[in-house]
Design a protein around this motif. Structure first.
Motif, short mmCIF file in Angstrom:
data_model
loop_
_atom_site.label_atom_id
_atom_site.label_comp_id
_atom_site.label_asym_id
_atom_site.label_seq_id
_atom_site.Cartn_x
_atom_site.Cartn_y
_atom_site.Cartn_z
N SER A 1 0.72 -1.15 -0.05
CA SER A 1 0.04 -0.10 0.28
C SER A 1 0.91 1.17 -0.14
O SER A 1 0.26 2.39 -0.17
CB SER A 1 -0.88 0.16 1.37
OG SER A 1 -0.22 -0.09 2.34
N LEU B 1 0.29 4.28 -2.67
CA LEU B 1 -0.98 4.97 -2.45
C LEU B 1 -0.58 6.01 -1.39
O LEU B 1 -0.95 7.32 -1.27
CB LEU B 1 -1.91 4.29 -2.04
CG LEU B 1 -3.42 4.97 -2.28
CD1 LEU B 1 -3.55 5.59 -3.39
CD2 LEU B 1 -4.57 3.89 -1.92
N ASP B 2 -0.04 5.29 -0.29
CA ASP B 2 0.39 6.29 0.97
C ASP B 2 1.46 7.41 0.51
O ASP B 2 1.08 8.33 0.91
CB ASP B 2 0.98 5.38 1.92
CG ASP B 2 -0.10 4.31 2.44
OD1 ASP B 2 -1.15 4.69 2.45
OD2 ASP B 2 0.47 3.36 3.13
N SER C 1 -0.63 9.93 -1.51
CA SER C 1 -1.66 10.50 -0.55
C SER C 1 -0.46 11.86 0.49
O SER C 1 -1.11 12.99 0.59
CB SER C 1 -2.07 9.86 0.51
OG SER C 1 -3.10 10.40 1.51
N GLY D 1 -13.09 6.07 2.24
CA GLY D 1 -12.60 5.61 1.07
C GLY D 1 -10.93 6.16 0.85
O GLY D 1 -10.52 7.36 1.49
N LYS D 2 -10.37 5.67 -0.19
CA LYS D 2 -8.75 6.22 -0.38
C LYS D 2 -8.84 7.57 -1.25
O LYS D 2 -7.80 8.02 -1.20
CB LYS D 2 -8.13 5.12 -1.24
CG LYS D 2 -7.79 4.00 -0.34
CD LYS D 2 -6.87 4.05 0.76
CE LYS D 2 -6.65 2.87 1.33
NZ LYS D 2 -5.75 3.02 2.61
N ARG D 3 -10.07 8.01 -1.89
CA ARG D 3 -9.97 9.32 -2.67
C ARG D 3 -8.87 9.28 -3.71
O ARG D 3 -8.17 10.22 -4.03
CB ARG D 3 -9.53 10.38 -1.74
CG ARG D 3 -10.55 10.69 -0.54
CD ARG D 3 -11.65 11.36 -1.18
NE ARG D 3 -12.18 12.40 -0.09
CZ ARG D 3 -13.14 11.86 0.99
NH1 ARG D 3 -13.55 10.50 1.32
NH2 ARG D 3 -13.53 12.63 1.85
N MET D 4 -8.78 8.04 -4.23
CA MET D 4 -7.76 7.78 -5.50
C MET D 4 -8.16 8.73 -6.50
O MET D 4 -7.15 9.23 -7.06
CB MET D 4 -7.69 6.28 -5.72
CG MET D 4 -6.86 5.99 -6.82
SD MET D 4 -6.73 4.34 -7.53
CE MET D 4 -6.59 3.40 -5.97
N ARG E 1 -18.03 -0.41 1.13
CA ARG E 1 -16.95 0.03 1.81
C ARG E 1 -17.16 -0.47 3.26
O ARG E 1 -16.55 -0.11 4.16
CB ARG E 1 -16.64 1.24 1.99
CG ARG E 1 -16.24 2.19 0.51
CD ARG E 1 -16.15 3.60 0.56
NE ARG E 1 -16.01 4.26 -0.68
CZ ARG E 1 -15.99 5.54 -0.92
NH1 ARG E 1 -16.62 6.31 -0.09
NH2 ARG E 1 -15.67 6.00 -2.38
N ARG F 1 -3.20 -5.99 -5.47
CA ARG F 1 -4.20 -6.64 -4.46
C ARG F 1 -4.66 -7.80 -4.72
O ARG F 1 -5.19 -8.65 -3.75
CB ARG F 1 -5.39 -5.95 -4.65
CG ARG F 1 -5.30 -4.30 -4.02
CD ARG F 1 -6.67 -3.65 -4.31
NE ARG F 1 -7.07 -3.46 -5.75
CZ ARG F 1 -8.24 -3.35 -6.07
NH1 ARG F 1 -9.21 -3.28 -5.27
NH2 ARG F 1 -8.79 -3.15 -7.29
#
Length: 333
Positions: A8, A11-12, A15, A53-56, A103, A331
């Motif tokens: 992950s 994505l972190d 972010s 949510g991840k707000r991707m 979710r 994933r």
């Protein structure tokens, strides 16, 4: 096939890179989802928007603008608009699919009702267009308006094709480009446009988002037959129970013998499912290597996403976006 929790970090990192801008996006979202006259609107919206949510998608808009050196304010509007479009489609999708979990939480239509979900979704679409108009850019309005229409087209096509065993991989990709990839590509493309990117860069950002979105959806399809509910945000086997012809099933149907085809006709086309049918479906998928084949397709699309970035500026965010394409397919291990 399991879920890989260890990757992950891409994505972190992304972010963290857009954290300040994302805080402003979240503040704008909270402000624009308010309603003086209908308190149910912020209640329903907050249930989804604040569900972790991840707000991707809005992060992609912010990342594209940052990578191209944008120093204005309108990428905040566009990121919020992208998130509103995404939330609106989720509200509508859960009504159409009669979903009960999103979710990892009960869906809005379950907690309130279908009418509230549909109408609040409509409100969010309207809010998203107001946010676009405020940028003063007709081109980004064109991009996001077309994406909204494409999303609806994809959902309607899925209604007519997802329970028809004649649906092939070409039609599947058309559906996925509508329901998932259109907003990914619009998110990245609009971030580039507002930053004044060249035409080649705008095309690269579109292609990146398109390939990333397709890979993302294929992975979701694979996880439906072997993911963890807490991770994928829905119950394992929901797509099968909802009679959706996702990519693994399409691949298995293409190789089915007479007995297997009769099984798919009964469970998908006719909707006659029993308690043991999900296990039988998974057995058939494993027999034909359909899950692994779908996974390989996802990896190929992720590679296309990474390759599309080559014409973009050499920037730390570009490396994060490349790693994000790997994260999406990580994933499934």
């Amino acid at each position: 096939m399991g879920v890989n929790h260890s990757l992950s970090e891409p994505l972190d990192r992304l972010s963290d890179a857009v954290a300040d801008e994302m805080a402003r996006v979240n503040a704008l979202i909270r402000d624009r989802m308010s309603s003086r006259h209908a308190p149910r609107i912020p209640e329903v919206t907050a249930h989804l928007v604040e569900a972790g949510g991840k707000r991707m998608r809005p992060m992609l808009t912010l990342a594209a603008a940052k990578m191209l050196g944008y120093s204005g304010e309108y990428h905040i509007n566009l990121a919020a608009a992208v998130e509103f479009i995404h939330t609106a489609t989720l509200l509508h999708d859960d009504v159409v699919d009669e979903s009960r979990q999103r979710r990892g939480r009960p869906t809005a239509n379950l907690l309130w009702d279908n009418k509230s979900s549909v109408l609040v979704g409509d409100f969010l679409f309207a809010r998203s267009f107001l946010l676009m108009v405020e940028t003063g850019s007709l081109r980004v309005l064109d991009i996001l308006a077309n994406a909204s229409a494409t999303i609806s087209e994809g959902e309607v096509l899925q209604l007519t094709a997802s329970q028809d065993l004649k649906t092939d991989e070409d039609i599947y990709r058309q559906i996925v480009r509508g329901k998932t990839a259109a907003l990914f590509s619009a998110a990245t493309e609009s971030g580039g446009v507002i930053a004044g990117a060249s035409e080649a860069q705008v095309r690269a950002l579109h292609d990146y988002g398109d390939a990333l979105g397709i890979a993302f959806q294929i992975v979701d399809d694979v996880l439906d037959f072997g993911g963890v509910a807490a991770v994928i945000g829905k119950n394992t086997g929901d797509d099968f129970r909802e009679r959706k012809l996702t990519l693994p099933v399409i691949k298995a149907v293409a190789q089915a013998d007479a007995r297997e085809r009769a099984f798919w006709v009964r469970t998908i086309e006719k909707g006659q499912q029993g308690p043991e049918d999900l296990a039988e479906a998974m057995t058939i998928l494993q027999r034909h290597g359909a899950l692994e084949a779908a996974r390989e397709d996802a990896l190929a699309w992720a590679a296309r996403a990474r390759n599309a970035l080559k014409v973009l500026p050499d920037h730390p965010v570009r490396a994060m976006l490349a790693d994000l394409s790997d994260f999406v397919v990580s994933r499934v291990a």
